[in-house]
Design an enzyme around this catalytic site. Structure first.
Site, PDB file in Angstrom:
ATOM      1  N   GLY A   1      -0.442  31.618  27.953  1.00  0.00           N
ATOM      2  CA  GLY A   1       1.304  31.977  27.693  1.00  0.00           C
ATOM      3  C   GLY A   1       1.987  30.983  27.460  1.00  0.00           C
ATOM      4  CB  ALA A   2       4.699  29.890  28.233  1.00  0.00           C
ATOM      5  CG  MET A   3       2.316  23.606  30.028  1.00  0.00           C
ATOM      6  SD  MET A   3       1.425  24.061  31.773  1.00  0.00           S
ATOM      7  CE  MET A   3       1.746  22.595  32.500  1.00  0.00           C
TER       8      MET A   3
ATOM      9  CG  ASN B   1       4.686  20.778  29.214  1.00  0.00           C
ATOM     10  OD1 ASN B   1       3.708  20.592  29.890  1.00  0.00           O
ATOM     11  ND2 ASN B   1       4.738  21.669  28.102  1.00  0.00           N
TER      12      ASN B   1
ATOM     13  CG  HIS C   1       6.038  32.132  35.201  1.00  0.00           C
ATOM     14  ND1 HIS C   1       5.418  32.515  36.391  1.00  0.00           N
ATOM     15  CD2 HIS C   1       5.146  31.004  34.945  1.00  0.00           C
ATOM     16  CE1 HIS C   1       4.250  32.050  36.725  1.00  0.00           C
ATOM     17  NE2 HIS C   1       4.142  31.031  35.794  1.00  0.00           N
ATOM     18  CD  GLU C   2       5.505  29.174  31.711  1.00  0.00           C
ATOM     19  OE1 GLU C   2       5.477  27.887  32.335  1.00  0.00           O
ATOM     20  OE2 GLU C   2       4.678  29.675  31.871  1.00  0.00           O
TER      21      GLU C   2
ATOM     22  CG  HIS D   1       6.147  26.855  36.930  1.00  0.00           C
ATOM     23  ND1 HIS D   1       5.731  26.798  37.742  1.00  0.00           N
ATOM     24  CD2 HIS D   1       5.343  27.586  36.243  1.00  0.00           C
ATOM     25  CE1 HIS D   1       4.562  27.604  38.046  1.00  0.00           C
ATOM     26  NE2 HIS D   1       4.467  28.104  36.662  1.00  0.00           N
TER      27      HIS D   1
HETATM   28  C1  7MF Z   1       3.759  34.471  33.563  1.00  0.00           C
HETATM   29  O1  7MF Z   1       1.558  29.264  34.784  1.00  0.00           O
HETATM   30  C2  7MF Z   1       2.794  34.386  34.472  1.00  0.00           C
HETATM   31  C3  7MF Z   1       1.734  33.712  34.317  1.00  0.00           C
HETATM   32  C4  7MF Z   1      -0.413  27.914  33.189  1.00  0.00           C
HETATM   33  C5  7MF Z   1      -0.969  28.573  32.334  1.00  0.00           C
HETATM   34  C6  7MF Z   1       1.464  30.055  32.564  1.00  0.00           C
HETATM   35  O2  7MF Z   1       3.254  28.480  33.872  1.00  0.00           O
HETATM   36  C7  7MF Z   1       1.775  28.961  33.647  1.00  0.00           C
HETATM   37  C8  7MF Z   1       0.725  27.587  33.387  1.00  0.00           C
HETATM   38  C9  7MF Z   1      -2.106  30.665  32.678  1.00  0.00           C
HETATM   39  C10 7MF Z   1      -2.135  31.977  33.167  1.00  0.00           C
HETATM   40  C11 7MF Z   1      -1.055  32.570  33.444  1.00  0.00           C
HETATM   41  C12 7MF Z   1       0.075  32.093  33.106  1.00  0.00           C
HETATM   42  C13 7MF Z   1       0.105  30.705  32.953  1.00  0.00           C
HETATM   43  C14 7MF Z   1      -0.952  30.043  32.654  1.00  0.00           C
HETATM   44  C15 7MF Z   1       1.426  32.871  33.223  1.00  0.00           C
HETATM   45  C16 7MF Z   1       2.544  32.805  32.421  1.00  0.00           C
HETATM   46  C17 7MF Z   1       3.717  33.628  32.491  1.00  0.00           C
HETATM   47  N1  7MF Z   1       0.947  26.618  34.540  1.00  0.00           N
HETATM   48 BR1  7MF Z   1      -3.834  29.953  32.648  1.00  0.00          BR
HETATM   49 ZN    ZN Z   2       2.862  29.457  35.992  1.00  0.00          ZN
END
Ligand code: 7MF
Ligand code: ZN
Length: 878
Positions: A268-270, A272, A304-305, A308
């Site tokens: 979905g996204a990252m 960083n 979500h991102e 983080h």
């Molecule tokens: C909302 O968790 C919920 C889950 C890892 C990649 C995004 O931010 C993340 C990354 C995976 C599976 C689900 C999500 C993500 C990843 C995600 C995204 C938005 N750290 Br693999």
């Molecule tokens: Zn995440």
């Protein structure tokens, strides 16, 4: 196993602190269409807290071509180091030194989309979990946190935008039409949070002023043609930033925050640091290209991102076993954010639907693992619904047990105590304990043991004493490698309704401070309520306060009563689901010829529709039938065809019997004026389109005309897709022309074409699989793009149980053909796709034999990736 050697199992019990630390890393990227080079200069020192003194330094590195290695300024002799497929070993390094390396990498050939790769005309990165080792040699583990300084050099005309983490420092021209930019990230971070983007991108920009008055420059970058689709993501970002300040006291900490949308992305996204990279699907939206669900997805993923930044980046994970520390908490935070932005009960229903359909299934199958796993072969396989969604539930339960004020104190303590650290689940829970004075040692079982607890409830009313008792019995099923589990600490919110549907006051015999919260700790436990004047109807597990299967022997009448009167919106929905499930499964098991719908069901349907104006989104949730795959999970073995036939039959019967009512509500809900995106408008569209589906199932001529007209009006993508999905299921003569019309309009828009692939892949028609085969060679399809793979192959395997589980095994053979092709291209996506077979043991014998044959075909393939090998092995071992 080919070049990936024998798969090793990594164990939590083997964790040791890193023998070396890295203080600073200076990276310089010389980006080229061919011959990209990465220079790295790191200051390393022995870790004073290491448990043993190492005589060598082992750095991770894969697919790197060495150019040069220097230690404290001098080129290293060949006998001082060794390079293999997985890294670089330095022998007898000094206690503190500077290591400089230069490697060549090939982002242009990187189809795995891990590390540095090309997406269209862009260079971009994805490093979580272990992608950084494909960029340069490094201690690729999250407990090694260093300050990064990054210089990027590239052709100016083709890559005018050069981005990395942190704050922009300087930029300038270089000879030969090249230019450079330097970025500095003042916050020490693990390398999985490193990011780089270079390309020809446009951006939208806003300024955000933090609560303490700092100005932050926000930008979203995308290709020029999509610049008019970024507004919603930007508004979502600003809402998320404000919400985190108010709800958690968390401010943003850099001068800039950048988001980049890329087309080729594994997930979905990252998050960083300072440079979030997104799958374009979770950034770009316009009313004519994106559905309401897409809009909501963007809001949630952007949040979500962003969240983080504190839960993941400022405080990170000690090791990958702690993945749920950042993911569970961050999912909980984004769920609460979305609940505050829209309807809380609808959000909860959507989340629980996902949890029950996917996480409960995972927890009951061959891939079951605890929220914190204790071993793995390939960490990429542990980005699961258990780690994410059950992990969020486990945080939610702690919030529930502590109450809002104490939970806030506990998170404040967590942020203060652990800022800048790489920590564990225990560190998090200890903050919950220290802030509340509670003992959560039994609660830790939720992190330790897999399996969904089953809670059986019975009740007893004593009229003479005016006492009401609830007896609870809990059991946690065995899962692979775990048997005979102790009882869990389970919070269960309850209410009692009188005959009018009003709440009875709760007086607990045990004097519990919060009488509506039952805390289970024993295998068997009784809770007693006093001064109860009539036998009540219990409303149990309100708001779904624990991820358990709760069983209470409700009569149909009680469920109809709860569906109509419960003050808890979640439980109104749950009661309706239980009723629908009962009605459908009874007819599947009886193998009835003619499907029927009882009168009282139609009455409840009518009553809910008549009150739908109050909350149309909630009404739409309540009136929706449980999915085929959920119903299948309730049977052993699952009757694929029976479930489909009865569920469709129920829809058709409701559509016929309530036709005038459904039509009247359809027209009342339809809005032809300006498109609005508020919760009420979204709810009205959801309900309207659900009614359309019932009407079309009913088979009336009016419904078909309505559906075609809704498609042709092209008012917004939500309405278009709702109509198109119904057209795709149909045998109407217009079907071909409408699908062709859609493809012609949107052929240059990959995200919209994904929807076109999906509706065809999910069609109930008997010719769906041959159709999907043909679509594999459609010009818009590509096995190298994860979104395309998910939209066609993933949609078929996960969203079309009837055709995927074809009795001749053709669906499984198709899946495995694609999985094996994909493994050479992108092992992460191949492994995820194969998991669509993880419920194969729940099929009848004939289908099991076909599934087993296909799984064995995977395992027999030489040169399998570690990702796919682990999944195939676990599915077969079970
Ligand atoms: C909302 O968790 C919920 C889950 C890892 C990649 C995004 O931010 C993340 C990354 C995976 C599976 C689900 C999500 C993500 C990843 C995600 C995204 C938005 N750290 Br693999
Ligand atoms: Zn995440």
């Amino acid at each position: 196993m080919g070049k990936n050697a024998t798969p090793k199992t990594i164990r939590l019990a083997d964790y040791r602190p890193p023998p070396w630390t890295i203080d600073t890393v200076d990276l310089c990227f010389d980006l080229r269409e061919k011959g990209t080079r990465v220079f790295s200069r790191m200051t390393l020192a022995r870790n004073p807290t290491a448990t043993e003194r190492a005589d060598r330094l082992r750095l991770d590195g894969e697919a790197l071509t060495p150019v040069c290695i220097r230690l404290d300024g001098s080129e290293l002799h060949g006998d001082r180091y060794r390079i293999d497929d997985e890294g670089l070993t330095l022998f007898d390094p000094p206690d503190r030194f500077v290591l400089e390396t230069e490697v060549e990498i090939a982002p242009e050939d990187n189809t795995r989309l891990e590390g540095l790769y090309r997406s269209g005309g862009l260079f971009c990165t994805q490093c979580e979990a272990e992608g950084f080792r494909r960029i340069t040699w490094y201690l690729d583990r999250p407990d090694v946190m260093a300050r990064f300084n990054v210089r990027i050099e590239a052709d100016h005309a083709r890559y005018p935008v050069l981005l990395s983490n942190g704050n922009p420092m300087e930029a300038g021209e270089l000879p030969g039409g090249r230019h450079y930019a330097v970025w500095d990230d003042p916050f020490p971070k693990p390398c999985y949070l490193f990011a780089l983007v270079a390309g020809d991108l446009e951006h939208v920009e806003e300024t955000f002023t933090t609560a303490s008055g700092r100005r932050v420059r926000l930008r979203i970058y995308t290709e020029r043609e999509n610049i008019d689709r970024c507004d919603h993501a930007m508004r979502s970002l600003i809402r998320a930033m404000r919400w985190d300040e108010v709800r958690y006291g968390r401010e943003y900490d850099l001068d800039v925050f950048n988001i980049v949308a890329v087309n080729d992305f594994n997930m979905g996204a990252m998050e960083n640091k300072g440079l979030n990279i997104f799958n374009a699907k979770y950034v770009l939206a316009r009313p004519d290209t994106a559905t309401d669900a897409d809009y909501q997805g963007i809001e949630a993923v952007v949040a979500h991102e962003y969240f983080h930044n504190w839960t993941g980046n400022r405080i990170t994970c000690r090791d990958w076993f702690q993945l749920s520390l950042k993911e569970g908490f961050t999912v909980y935070r984004d769920q609460e954010f979305s609940a505050d932005m829209g309807s809380r009960s609808v959000k909860r229903i959507d989340d629980v639907r996902v949890l029950r359909a996917h996480q409960f299934a995972e927890d009951a199958g061959p891939m079951a693992h605890p929220v914190r796993p204790d071993h793995y072969m390939e960490i990429n396989n542990f980005y699961t619904v258990t780690v994410y969604e059950k992990g969020a539930e486990v945080v939610r339960m702690q919030a529930e047990l502590l109450g809002p004020e104490t939970f806030r104190k506990a998170t404040d303590l967590y942020f203060e105590r652990h800022d800048g650290q790489a920590v564990t689940v225990e560190d998090f829970v200890r903050c919950m304990e220290d802030a509340s004075g509670r003992d959560l040692s039994q609660f830790m079982h939720w992190y330790r043991y897999a399996g969904t607890p089953e809670v059986e409830v019975t009740d007893e009313y004593d009229a003479a004493d005016r006492r009401y008792r609830l007896h609870f019995r809990q059991r946690v099923p065995d899962t692979p490698g775990q048997k005979d589990k102790p009882p869990f600490h389970i919070p269960i919110r309850v209410g009692l309704l009188d005959a009018e549907g009003c709440e009875l006051p709760l007086v607990r015999a045990d004097g519990a401070a919060d009488p509506s919260l039952v805390e289970l700790r024993e295998s068997e436990q009784t809770v007693e309520f006093l001064e109860v004047d009539e036998p009540p109807v219990p409303s149990l597990l309100r708001g779904f306060t624990a991820p358990v299967k709760l069983q209470f022997d409700y009569s149909d009448a009680q469920l109809h009563f709860l569906a109509a009167h419960d003050s808890d919106g979640f439980n109104r929905w749950d009661a309706a689901q239980r009723l629908a499930q009962r009605m459908i499964l009874a007819q599947v098991e009886a193998g009835v010829d003619r499907v029927s719908v009882p009168q009282d069901h139609l009455e409840t349907f009518r009553r809910i529709l008549e009150r739908a104006d109050e909350d149309p989104a909630l009404a739409a949730e309540i009136l929706q039938l449980p999915s085929e795959s959920w119903l299948g999970d309730q049977m052993d073995p699952m009757d694929v065809e029976g479930i489909h036939r009865v569920r469709e039959g129920v829809k058709a019967e409701v559509g016929r019997r309530l036709e005038p009512l459904l039509l009247a509500h359809y027209h009342a809900l339809d809005e032809t004026g300006d498109y609005r995106l508020d919760a009420d408008a979204i709810g009205r569209r959801a309900l309207k389109n659900l009614l359309l589906a019932y009407l079309v199932a009913g088979g009336g001529e009016a419904a078909r005309a309505l559906c075609l007209a809704q498609y042709r009006r092209h008012h917004n993508m939500t309405d278009v897709m709702a109509a198109l999905a119904l057209v795709a299921h149909s045998h109407w003569p217009e079907r071909g022309a409408i699908l062709a019309d859609f493809a012609e309009r949107w052929k240059d828009d990959p995200l919209v074409m994904d929807k076109w692939f999906s509706v065809q892949a999910m069609s109930h028609r008997e010719d769906t699989l041959p159709g999907v085969q043909v679509l594999l060679s459609h010009p818009s399809f590509s096995l190298e793009n994860p979104n395309r793979v998910r939209s066609l192959i993933g949609a078929f395997a996960a969203g079309n149980p009837l055709r995927f589980h074809a009795p001749d095994g053709s669906g499984y053979a198709f899946l495995v053909d694609r999985v094996l092709e994909l493994d050479a291209v992108n092992p992460q996506i191949a492994a995820r796709l194969l998991r669509n077979l993880s419920r194969w043991r729940r099929l009848d014998e004939g289908r099991q034999a076909h599934a087993r044959e296909q799984l064995e075909r995977v395992l027999a393939r030489p040169g399998l990736s570690r990702d796919l090998h682990e999944v195939a092995l676990k599915l077969l071992e079970s």
